[in-house]
Design a protein around this motif. Structure first.
Motif, short mmCIF file in Angstrom:
data_model
loop_
_atom_site.label_atom_id
_atom_site.label_comp_id
_atom_site.label_asym_id
_atom_site.label_seq_id
_atom_site.Cartn_x
_atom_site.Cartn_y
_atom_site.Cartn_z
N GLN A 189 0.83 -1.20 0.00
CA GLN A 189 0.00 0.00 0.00
C GLN A 189 0.87 1.25 0.00
N ALA A 235 -9.11 -5.44 9.83
CA ALA A 235 -8.08 -5.26 8.79
C ALA A 235 -8.29 -4.03 7.92
N ASP A 236 -9.05 -3.06 8.40
CA ASP A 236 -9.27 -1.84 7.60
C ASP A 236 -7.98 -1.07 7.36
N TYR A 237 -7.03 -1.21 8.29
CA TYR A 237 -5.79 -0.43 8.13
C TYR A 237 -4.84 -1.02 7.10
N LEU A 238 -5.27 -2.08 6.41
CA LEU A 238 -4.43 -2.58 5.31
C LEU A 238 -4.59 -1.75 4.04
N GLN A 239 -5.59 -0.88 4.01
CA GLN A 239 -5.78 -0.03 2.82
C GLN A 239 -4.74 1.10 2.82
N THR A 240 -4.61 1.71 1.66
CA THR A 240 -3.57 2.71 1.44
C THR A 240 -3.65 3.87 2.44
N ALA A 256 -3.42 4.23 5.67
CA ALA A 256 -4.33 4.18 6.82
C ALA A 256 -3.65 4.62 8.11
N LEU A 263 -11.49 5.13 14.53
CA LEU A 263 -11.90 5.12 13.12
C LEU A 263 -10.65 5.13 12.24
N VAL A 264 -10.61 4.18 11.29
CA VAL A 264 -9.50 4.14 10.35
C VAL A 264 -9.73 5.21 9.28
N SER A 291 -8.11 6.34 5.78
CA SER A 291 -7.16 5.95 4.74
C SER A 291 -7.50 6.69 3.46
N ALA A 292 -6.73 6.39 2.42
CA ALA A 292 -6.98 7.01 1.12
C ALA A 292 -8.32 6.56 0.53
N VAL A 293 -8.93 5.53 1.13
CA VAL A 293 -10.22 5.08 0.61
C VAL A 293 -11.36 5.95 1.15
N ASN A 294 -11.38 6.15 2.47
CA ASN A 294 -12.50 6.91 3.03
C ASN A 294 -12.16 8.35 3.40
#
Lengths: 746, 143
Positions: A295, A501-506, A508, A515-516, A518-521
């Protein structure tokens, strides 16, 4: 001839000159960017298969080429993207109206040589702008290094807690002695969750041990996966793109956030740059990082920074590599951890490239402890530089990811973390942490203040902890049993994060509510002024309120209950005595303001001037000018009232001038503008000179010193004192005679 | 309106948006991963990890966000979630340069297939092919 000119000799002795600058030697890889041997960007696709890339035919592809072609390049996009002229793409990078998403999509179809070529076209400000646009996460953050030479668990926990409380989103520790890993990881986990729930931690050790720590829930991320831009160096590093990628998947399968590491200069340092520029080789690295499915990346030369900075364009190349990584849609932890220079000026000039645009992690490790305790061999910025960092954030209104925290709160949080790790060690049967250690960890400066521990016993206990598989849950239960329930809850919260495992996204990070982001949310959607992340509102209030900021409205006020040194007698009239010297004070002198900027009591100052006047045979008379605050007019008004026509005017801050009635107001006989430097003896000398002028004697100027920093140091105080003086002005009020009270009441 | 259908565009973060879709490998729902459960002994350390299903959801989120290689990696991670720790490290070591013959790498690929890790098995076979071309296999001259 060298070594003879005094200024050259002086400069040669400066810290900066400990560093060597070299001219480029492309054959050795000693060229920062745009190297003469870098290949022309090239991509040939025949029947859906890449047959040539960046100067090589498929048969000659090395492991890097093969891996990037197999897993990185998007051939559909490449067909169009590689046709675009370099200039067109370069302009898109700095075009505020081209959104990040378009650029990121384009990058999927660009070869390493094309990425390096285009990034190499941008100047530093263009690179910064591109980086601001391309950062993956909306808000920048920062990572801390937490280590100490004694591997003291109490100090590690206290430093981790302070780092977390200061807003670092990730904390990294390592070990001096490898076997310490589980103990250091536990100390970091406990400290971090004491300081702020949600902070992620890692312990940089050999991969097998690292994975064990992760499996046991003691760490949540890793950034030890290094990649290199030439095949021989990659293999020297004992890996291939496939092994590293597999390892990344293995970490992710155990719920570990993974960030790879690369950086300009490593190939040249390891002796096999194949004649290529550092930036081109780094473009190959980050292309591999993306293709491997990481990521993000820690890049920006990292440990080779001083080598890159020895070359022309070094700082620019390092910024360009950050840009390429962000352009490839990777999270970027942008270096600034290893010491870049002996020179504070030079290393901070380099820092601005990442600091001003903001990156996902502005440093890959800010040393929260003093530098000598940094066992990464880093510490570009450390505990002693913290106020500078915070001040620069405040100066630029830029979020560098570190928050000011008052000493009392820091002490509280450090003490709590040290006591928490003491409890954990006791409950888990690890070698005890003494009260003396807790105390020293709370308020000491560095590990020199820490009592020594029995290190042989510690490493045995560490081995045992690993063998027993002491887990994050065990640590939480130990804390809970000793009343540290909030910290225990936070550690269980981190275990919950591993499950989802939400923090595996870019890019994060985890906020204090769990609350995580990351570049997704929480993506960076910068599209020009007024958009994207801006340091405003509550966050800006927080980052500007440094503990030592002074309340401007309270500075220089009259101390309560003290008797004023001067008493007003009557309206002043012109005097008749030719020996008379008027001492004309400003509207607030000795009244609303009681001392000069040098801290001299106004009563003492007037007494000294009176002494001086008498000394030289003059007759002093004290007058308050109320209609103006400007020292020239105060003195000139005084001169009009003086029997001799000579007056010494003085403002509350201590600036003085000797004037004569027949001169223009802005002219003078002598001006004393260095008020911060004057002593009572100086004022006595001014009094003597004023009398000397009045009596027609020969007068030599009062000797004054020069302090070039006086203005820097005191301009705020000067402004506030003068504002008070101005405030005390009564426009039409005539001057009044004053009497000096016998002795200052003290 | 809760539904079992997972939408990678809108259901991230799973922990806050779709916690009901997340459980531990033993089937404990995310909401029950608490300090109380740890105190009661119903939550154990080896159960605190992501399931293959959760990792596949994360892979879908990454793919929907346009991050193909990251999604591929998370899919491999989902496959590897079931592979024992020691085996994981052995495969990593086997993939390092000069450690394995083609047959050995093929053997690991077969083992991965047996774990149902088909993508990762293919990845290892691809590595073997590249290592042949680039001379990165174990020097087997003596054997």
């Amino acid at each position: 001839m060298t070594g003879e000119n005094g200024r050259f000799v002086s400069r040669a002795a400066k810290e900066l000159r400990r560093e060597m600058l070299v001219s480029p030697a492309p054959e050795l890889g000693l060229v920062a960017a745009n190297g003469p041997n870098d290949p022309e960007p090239e991509l040939v696709i025949e029947s859906g298969v890449v047959t040539r890339m960046d100067g090589r035919a498929a048969a000659d592809f090395d492991v890097i080429d093969r891996f990037v072609v197999a897993h990185g390049l998007d051939l559909e996009i490449a067909r169009g993207a590689m046709q675009l002229p370099d200039e067109t793409i370069a302009r898109m990078l700095v075009d505020v109206d081209v959104p990040r998403a378009d650029l990121v999509r384009l990058a999927r179809g660009l070869t390493p040589a094309k990425l390096a070529r285009v990034a190499g076209m941008l100047d530093p400000v263009e690179l910064m702008f591109a980086l601001k646009k391309l950062r993956a996460r909306r808000a920048p953050a920062n990572q801390a290094h937490v280590t100490n030479l004694k591997e003291s668990p109490a100090l590690l926990a206290a430093d981790a807690a302070e780092a977390a409380a200061r807003g670092f989103a990730e904390l990294e520790t390592t070990v001096g002695v490898a076997r310490y890993a589980p103990l250091n990881a536990i100390a970091l986990l406990v400290g971090s969750q004491t300081g702020r729930p949600g902070v992620m931690t890692q312990c940089a050790v050999e991969e097998r041990r690292n994975l064990e720590l992760a499996i046991n829930g003691l760490v949540t991320y890793a950034e030890t996966l290094s990649v290199y831009g030439t095949e021989p160096v990659f293999v020297d590093g004992d890996d291939t793109p496939w092994s590293k990628s597999f390892l990344g998947a293995a970490y992710a399968s155990r719920g570990v956030k993974v960030r790879f590491t690369s950086g300009t200069g490593s190939e040249a340092l390891m002796g096999c740059a194949q004649g290529m520029s550092m930036l081109y080789l780094e473009a190959r690295c980050v292309a591999v990082v993306r293709a491997a499915g990481s990521q993000g990346v820690q890049n920006g030369s990292i440990s080779c920074v001083a080598l890159v900075l020895s070359l022309p364009g070094g700082s620019r190349a390092i910024l360009a590599e950050n840009v390429i990584a962000a352009w490839l849609d990777l999270e970027v932890a942008s270096g600034n951890d290893a010491i870049a220079s002996h020179s504070a000026i030079r290393k901070t000039a380099k820092l601005m490239g990442q600091f001003l645009p903001g990156t996902d992690f502005v440093t890959s490790g800010y040393s929260v402890m003093p530098r000598h305790d940094n066992t990464f061999g880093g510490g570009n910025y450390d505990a002693d530089d913290l106020d500078e960092w915070l001040t620069i954030q405040r100066d630029w209104q830029v979020d560098g990811g570190i928050e000011p925290v008052a000493e009392g709160e820091v002490t509280r949080i450090r003490a709590k973390a040290a006591r928490a790790i003491q409890a954990v060690f006791e409950v888990l049967g690890l070698p005890p942490v003494t009260d003396a250690e807790v105390e020293a960890a709370t308020s000491g400066y560095d590990s020199n203040d820490m009592p020594d521990r029995d290190r042989a016993t510690d490493v045995e206990a560490a081995d045992d902890a690993l063998a027993r598989k002491v887990s994050g849950l065990d640590v939480a239960l130990a804390l809970d049993s000793r009343g540290f329930t909030d910290v225990a809850e936070a550690i269980v919260g981190m275990q919950r994060q591993r499950v989802c495992a939400d923090y595996l996204q870019t890019s994060a990070v985890i906020d204090r509510d769990g609350l995580v982001r990351s570049a997704v949310n929480d993506p960076n959607a910068y599209l020009g002024p007024g958009t994207g992340y801006r340091l405003e509102g509550e966050r800006w209030e927080l980052l500007q309120a440094l503990p030592h900021v002074v309340d401007a409205t309270r500075l220089g006020t009259a101390p309560d209950g003290r008797v004023a040194p001067l008493a007003e007698a009557r309206e002043a009239a012109r005097g008749g005595d030719p020996a008379e010297v008027v001492i004309a004070v400003g509207p607030a002198f000795g009244d609303e303001i009681r001392e000069t900027i040098a801290g001299l009591d106004h009563g003492d100052v007037v007494a000294a001037i009176v002494d001086g006047v008498r000394d030289a045979g003059g007759v002093p008379r004290i007058v308050r000018v109320r209609r103006v605050a400007d020292v020239a007019f105060i003195a000139h008004d005084g001169a009009q009232l003086s029997g001799s026509g000579v007056a010494l005017g003085i403002q509350s801050k201590g600036t003085a001038v000797i004037h004569r009635a027949d001169l223009q107001p802005l002219d003078n006989l002598e001006l004393f503008g260095m008020s911060p430097l004057y002593s009572l003896e100086s004022y006595r000398a001014m009094g003597r000179n004023a009398a000397g002028y009045a009596l027609g004697q020969r007068v030599g100027p009062v000797p004054t010193e020069l302090d070039n920093f006086a203005r820097t140091k005191l301009i705020v105080r000067t402004t506030l004192l003068h504002a008070r003086e101005t405030h005390a002005v009564e426009a039409d009020a005539p001057a009044v005679d004053l009497e000096l009270r016998a002795a200052p009441v003290s | 309106m809760a539904s079992d259908a997972f939408d990678p565009q809108t259901d991230y973060p799973l922990g806050s948006r779709r916690p009901e879709l997340v459980s531990t490998p033993s089937g404990m729902p995310l909401d029950e991963v608490t300090l109380d459960a740890a105190r009661a002994g119903s939550l154990t350390a080896d159960d605190v990890r992501a399931t293959p299903q959760t990792l596949r959801h994360q892979a879908a989120v990454a793919r929907a966000a346009g991050r193909g290689p990251l999604a591929d990696n998370l899919e491999r991670a989902a496959e590897l979630a079931a592979v024992p720790d020691d085996e994981l490290l052995e495969i990593y070591t086997a993939l390092r340069p000069g450690r394995s013959s083609v047959a050995e790498l093929d053997g690991w690929a077969a083992r991965l297939d047996a774990h149902g890790a088909r993508e990762t098995a293919a990845f290892v076979r691809e590595a073997a092919a590249a290592y042949v071309e680039r001379g990165l296999l174990r020097d087997t001259a003596e054997s």
